[in-house]
Design a protein around this motif. Structure first.
Motif, PDB file in Angstrom:
ATOM      1  N   LEU A 348      17.413  23.559  34.681  1.00 40.62           N
ATOM      2  CA  LEU A 348      18.008  22.310  35.168  1.00 40.62           C
ATOM      3  C   LEU A 348      18.520  21.457  34.006  1.00 40.62           C
ATOM      4  O   LEU A 348      19.586  20.836  34.102  1.00 40.62           O
ATOM      5  N   ASP A 349      17.788  21.414  32.901  1.00 41.23           N
ATOM      6  CA  ASP A 349      18.289  20.733  31.691  1.00 41.23           C
ATOM      7  C   ASP A 349      19.674  21.266  31.319  1.00 41.23           C
ATOM      8  O   ASP A 349      20.617  20.504  31.068  1.00 41.23           O
ATOM      9  N   LEU A 350      19.770  22.589  31.246  1.00 39.20           N
ATOM     10  CA  LEU A 350      21.019  23.224  30.837  1.00 39.20           C
ATOM     11  C   LEU A 350      22.132  22.968  31.845  1.00 39.20           C
ATOM     12  O   LEU A 350      23.258  22.605  31.480  1.00 39.20           O
ATOM     13  N   PHE A 351      21.818  23.160  33.112  1.00 39.55           N
ATOM     14  CA  PHE A 351      22.829  23.058  34.156  1.00 39.55           C
ATOM     15  C   PHE A 351      23.374  21.634  34.256  1.00 39.55           C
ATOM     16  O   PHE A 351      24.585  21.419  34.371  1.00 39.55           O
ATOM     17  N   LEU A 352      22.488  20.642  34.204  1.00 41.28           N
ATOM     18  CA  LEU A 352      22.921  19.257  34.347  1.00 41.28           C
ATOM     19  C   LEU A 352      23.685  18.789  33.119  1.00 41.28           C
ATOM     20  O   LEU A 352      24.645  18.004  33.226  1.00 41.28           O
ATOM     21  N   LEU A 389      32.236  33.623  47.636  1.00 37.12           N
ATOM     22  CA  LEU A 389      32.299  32.168  47.733  1.00 37.12           C
ATOM     23  C   LEU A 389      33.719  31.678  47.489  1.00 37.12           C
ATOM     24  O   LEU A 389      34.509  32.324  46.797  1.00 37.12           O
ATOM     25  N   LYS A 390      34.039  30.537  48.073  1.00 40.77           N
ATOM     26  CA  LYS A 390      35.356  29.940  47.873  1.00 40.77           C
ATOM     27  C   LYS A 390      35.476  29.366  46.462  1.00 40.77           C
ATOM     28  O   LYS A 390      34.511  28.857  45.908  1.00 40.77           O
ATOM     29  N   ILE A 391      36.675  29.469  45.909  1.00 39.26           N
ATOM     30  CA  ILE A 391      36.986  28.770  44.668  1.00 39.26           C
ATOM     31  C   ILE A 391      37.988  27.692  45.059  1.00 39.26           C
ATOM     32  O   ILE A 391      39.172  27.949  45.207  1.00 39.26           O
ATOM     33  N   GLY A 392      37.503  26.486  45.258  1.00 38.02           N
ATOM     34  CA  GLY A 392      38.347  25.426  45.782  1.00 38.02           C
ATOM     35  C   GLY A 392      38.649  25.672  47.255  1.00 38.02           C
ATOM     36  O   GLY A 392      38.007  26.482  47.924  1.00 38.02           O
ATOM     37  N   CYS A 393      39.636  24.966  47.760  1.00 38.02           N
ATOM     38  CA  CYS A 393      39.965  25.075  49.189  1.00 38.02           C
ATOM     39  C   CYS A 393      41.123  26.030  49.442  1.00 38.02           C
ATOM     40  O   CYS A 393      41.634  26.110  50.558  1.00 38.02           O
ATOM     41  N   GLY A 394      41.550  26.745  48.406  1.00 38.12           N
ATOM     42  CA  GLY A 394      42.590  27.753  48.599  1.00 38.12           C
ATOM     43  C   GLY A 394      41.988  29.047  49.134  1.00 38.12           C
ATOM     44  O   GLY A 394      40.858  29.097  49.591  1.00 38.12           O
ATOM     45  N   GLY A 395      42.738  30.125  49.046  1.00 33.12           N
ATOM     46  CA  GLY A 395      42.259  31.380  49.606  1.00 33.12           C
ATOM     47  C   GLY A 395      41.465  32.233  48.630  1.00 33.12           C
ATOM     48  O   GLY A 395      40.877  33.242  49.023  1.00 33.12           O
ATOM     49  N   GLU A 396      41.420  31.842  47.349  1.00 31.24           N
ATOM     50  CA  GLU A 396      40.757  32.668  46.341  1.00 31.24           C
ATOM     51  C   GLU A 396      39.243  32.653  46.521  1.00 31.24           C
ATOM     52  O   GLU A 396      38.644  31.622  46.813  1.00 31.24           O
ATOM     53  N   ARG A 397      38.632  33.830  46.342  1.00 29.98           N
ATOM     54  CA  ARG A 397      37.183  33.937  46.464  1.00 29.98           C
ATOM     55  C   ARG A 397      36.627  34.744  45.293  1.00 29.98           C
ATOM     56  O   ARG A 397      37.348  35.510  44.652  1.00 29.98           O
ATOM     57  N   LEU A 398      35.334  34.575  45.056  1.00 26.27           N
ATOM     58  CA  LEU A 398      34.659  35.270  43.964  1.00 26.27           C
ATOM     59  C   LEU A 398      33.242  35.571  44.420  1.00 26.27           C
ATOM     60  O   LEU A 398      32.633  34.789  45.154  1.00 26.27           O
ATOM     61  N   SER A 399      32.704  36.709  43.978  1.00 25.20           N
ATOM     62  CA  SER A 399      31.342  37.051  44.377  1.00 25.20           C
ATOM     63  C   SER A 399      30.348  36.115  43.698  1.00 25.20           C
ATOM     64  O   SER A 399      30.621  35.536  42.643  1.00 25.20           O
ATOM     65  N   VAL A 400      29.177  35.980  44.318  1.00 29.95           N
ATOM     66  CA  VAL A 400      28.116  35.154  43.732  1.00 29.95           C
ATOM     67  C   VAL A 400      27.802  35.641  42.324  1.00 29.95           C
ATOM     68  O   VAL A 400      27.650  34.840  41.388  1.00 29.95           O
ATOM     69  N   ARG A 401      27.713  36.953  42.164  1.00 27.75           N
ATOM     70  CA  ARG A 401      27.382  37.506  40.846  1.00 27.75           C
ATOM     71  C   ARG A 401      28.418  37.131  39.805  1.00 27.75           C
ATOM     72  O   ARG A 401      28.084  36.631  38.716  1.00 27.75           O
ATOM     73  N   ASP A 402      29.706  37.351  40.124  1.00 27.01           N
ATOM     74  CA  ASP A 402      30.748  37.109  39.128  1.00 27.01           C
ATOM     75  C   ASP A 402      30.867  35.630  38.789  1.00 27.01           C
ATOM     76  O   ASP A 402      31.064  35.261  37.621  1.00 27.01           O
ATOM     77  N   TRP A 403      30.749  34.780  39.807  1.00 25.96           N
ATOM     78  CA  TRP A 403      30.867  33.356  39.533  1.00 25.96           C
ATOM     79  C   TRP A 403      29.652  32.852  38.758  1.00 25.96           C
ATOM     80  O   TRP A 403      29.767  32.033  37.855  1.00 25.96           O
ATOM     81  N   SER A 404      28.481  33.360  39.085  1.00 26.67           N
ATOM     82  CA  SER A 404      27.274  32.975  38.347  1.00 26.67           C
ATOM     83  C   SER A 404      27.393  33.344  36.882  1.00 26.67           C
ATOM     84  O   SER A 404      27.034  32.558  35.990  1.00 26.67           O
ATOM     85  N   LEU A 405      27.895  34.539  36.614  1.00 24.40           N
ATOM     86  CA  LEU A 405      28.021  34.984  35.221  1.00 24.40           C
ATOM     87  C   LEU A 405      29.036  34.142  34.451  1.00 24.40           C
ATOM     88  O   LEU A 405      28.873  33.903  33.247  1.00 24.40           O
ATOM     89  N   ARG A 406      30.082  33.674  35.146  1.00 20.89           N
ATOM     90  CA  ARG A 406      31.043  32.779  34.492  1.00 20.89           C
ATOM     91  C   ARG A 406      30.364  31.483  34.058  1.00 20.89           C
ATOM     92  O   ARG A 406      30.568  30.997  32.945  1.00 20.89           O
ATOM     93  N   VAL A 407      29.567  30.928  34.955  1.00 23.52           N
ATOM     94  CA  VAL A 407      28.856  29.694  34.628  1.00 23.52           C
ATOM     95  C   VAL A 407      27.857  29.944  33.502  1.00 23.52           C
ATOM     96  O   VAL A 407      27.751  29.154  32.553  1.00 23.52           O
ATOM     97  N   PHE A 408      27.135  31.053  33.589  1.00 26.81           N
ATOM     98  CA  PHE A 408      26.124  31.368  32.574  1.00 26.81           C
ATOM     99  C   PHE A 408      26.743  31.527  31.193  1.00 26.81           C
ATOM    100  O   PHE A 408      26.092  31.246  30.180  1.00 26.81           O
ATOM    101  N   ALA A 409      27.992  31.988  31.115  1.00 27.82           N
ATOM    102  CA  ALA A 409      28.643  32.135  29.813  1.00 27.82           C
ATOM    103  C   ALA A 409      28.741  30.780  29.116  1.00 27.82           C
ATOM    104  O   ALA A 409      28.570  30.688  27.886  1.00 27.82           O
TER     105      ALA A 409
END
Length: 521
Positions: A348-352, A389-409
């Motif tokens: 939570l320290d890191l994320f916030l 999961l949605k990326i914004g309100c457009g039509g683009e989507r990303l898997s939980v795994r791939d989006w999580s790894l982007r954030v973790f980077a």
């Protein structure tokens, strides 16, 4: 500036990242040796639930709440919470603490006794507020437990980020930054129920109270689950207030938030009006507005400021701006005797920190609903490797795994500078462990708990087993931060403080309520 530049700017002063303020509030139900909800009043040895600074009650007499002071040291924070638990266990006789967010073995609504705070006007108001919650949503829903994480950046952080400012400009800058953090929390905070959600299953009593179309599976005698659920506590089966869905409280500025909040406590509710405020001489709720008081607003995160005297939360925010934020979407960690562990705090320290340093555009109601939909998908189906999961309100989507790894980077970058400031590897080690949970959802808290529930054929057996294990752990443990004498003195002093409050009342309860809500008229 982009995220990396802001991170380098604040990291130039180590105190900006080593003096973070943290506080914890953990809720837990008292249960009998048979695993049933305790019918006993709040233990006398714990002092006054109205005034004890460490141990109070939430909705019900049986629902304890443990509160730590603000700490800048993670080890101290967890030691404080552990000591408060240990003192509490010493006053529980044969009872233990239910180790999960979702309760079980709750019979009728009336088996749940509302929290009692004495005869003072302020104490009676707290109980009446809970009476209103009971009539509005039902008592069973109100004894769902959670862990709240209070978090603030030090002055050194804002000094690095904003440079020299006068007091009013700094107050506005800090509030704007916290609201930017809140918007990013809605965008990306689904990571928290994914990793730390621990309510993948429910007792039948919850499912029976809803008209759900969810395709539950059953294990044992009356335990229902969704195969890939993470945090059903955060779904429509847990904390809900459908009346609030029309409020449209925004997070683009302090002014917008306060306007929405003030509107909510002034908006009459046709549904709640049917309950009645005072019927046959007995109060049923504080009022029939969408929110009785501001605390009734259900949100996964809240902007906060410590109130002075009789200030309402919104009045405190209007006076001094945002002082800290309260993360409210943490399930109780059933595998920790205190409901949370070090890796969760450090994540939570890191994320916030990442959320406040990352770009955060303003957000309209439509976008907010898109992000809420992502949260709901993770809550109900987060461990599904095919979930998109949605990326914004457009039509683009990303898997939980791939989006999580982007954030973790990017969280990796935060961990490196926070470890450099502290002179250790703690944050990087936390991320390394949690990254494995992204690759293997079975390692998440919900994955581990559901495996236990299936193996032992039901929530009840798992809950009682963990409750006993936690109680035994505290019997073997020594106090490390506080002393037994400090706890005993606070318990006695809290009784005296309650008595002084009761003796100090000078108006009737009816007049007290009229005065409290005078600004709504």
């Amino acid at each position: 500036m982009d995220f990396s530049q802001r991170l380098q700017q604040v990291s130039a002063n180590p105190e900006a990242l080593t003096q973070i303020g943290r506080g914890l509030e953990r809720e837990a139900l008292r249960i009998t040796p048979q695993g049933e909800l305790s019918a006993e009043p709040h233990p006398a040895g714990l002092g006054s639930a109205l005034t004890n600074k460490w141990v109070t009650t939430d909705f019900a007499e049986s629902l304890l709440e443990f509160i730590t002071p603000v700490s800048q040291n993670v080890d101290h924070l967890l030691s404080q919470l552990s000591d408060i638990h240990q003192f509490t266990y010493s006053k529980l006789d044969q009872e233990t603490l239910w180790p999960m967010s979702m309760p079980c073995f709750v019979g009728r609504e009336d088996d749940i006794t509302l929290a009692q705070y004495g005869s003072s006007n302020s104490g009676r108001m707290k109980t009446l507020y809970r009476e209103g919650l009971k009539h509005r949503y039902g008592s069973v829903m109100q004894v769902i437990s959670g862990v709240h994480f209070n978090f603030s950046f030090p002055d050194a952080f804002w000094d690095q980020l904003f440079g020299e400012q006068n007091e009013l400009a700094r107050q506005d800058s800090v509030s704007d930054a916290y609201f930017a953090l809140i918007r990013n929390y809605y965008r990306f905070g689904w990571l928290i129920p994914y990793l730390f959600g621990a309510s993948p299953a429910l007792c039948s009593s919850f499912v029976d109270k809803t008209n759900t179309s969810l395709n539950f599976e059953e294990v044992g005698n009356g335990t229902y689950y969704l195969p890939n659920a993470t945090a059903l506590r955060l779904s429509d089966l847990g904390y809900t207030n459908h009346e609030q869905s029309s409020l449209k409280i925004g997070f683009n500025s302090l002014e917008q938030y306060l306007d929405g909040l003030r509107r909510a406590i002034r908006t009459p509710s046709e549904e709640f009006a049917k309950i009645g405020v005072k019927v046959d001489g007995q109060y049923r709720q504080l009022n029939d507005n969408v929110l009785q008081i501001e605390n009734e607003l259900y949100a996964p995160i809240r902007p906060k400021r410590v109130a002075k005297g009789s200030e309402k939360p919104s009045e405190a925010l209007a006076r001094g701006g945002v002082e800290y934020i309260e993360v409210r979407s943490l399930d109780v960690n059933p595998f920790s005797p205190i409901g949370i562990n070090e890796d969760q705090v450090r994540f939570l320290d890191l994320f916030l920190t990442w959320a406040v340093l990352s770009s955060s555009a303003s957000m309209d109601d439509a976008e907010l609903e898109c992000w809420r939909d992502n949260w709901n998908r993770v809550v109900l189906d987060g461990r599904n490797p095919d979930l998109q999961l949605k990326i914004g309100c457009g039509g683009e989507r990303l898997s939980v795994r791939d989006w999580s790894l982007r954030v973790f980077a990017e969280l990796d970058q935060v961990a490196e500078v926070m470890d450099a400031a502290a002179g250790n590897q703690n944050y990087q080690q936390t991320l390394s462990r949690l990254k494995n949970w992204i690759e293997d959802p079975a390692l998440t808290l919900s994955g581990r708990l559901l495996a236990e529930i299936k193996q032992q054929q039901g929530i009840g057996k798992v809950g009682r087993s963990l409750a006993d294990a936690h109680a035994n752990a505290f019997q073997q443990r020594q106090l490390t931060f506080y002393s037994q004498q400090e706890f005993e003195q606070e318990a006695e002093a809290s009784k005296e403080r309650q008595q002084q409050i009761e003796l100090g009342d000078e108006v009737s309860f009816e007049q007290f309520l009229d005065d409290y809500f005078a600004d709504l008229k």
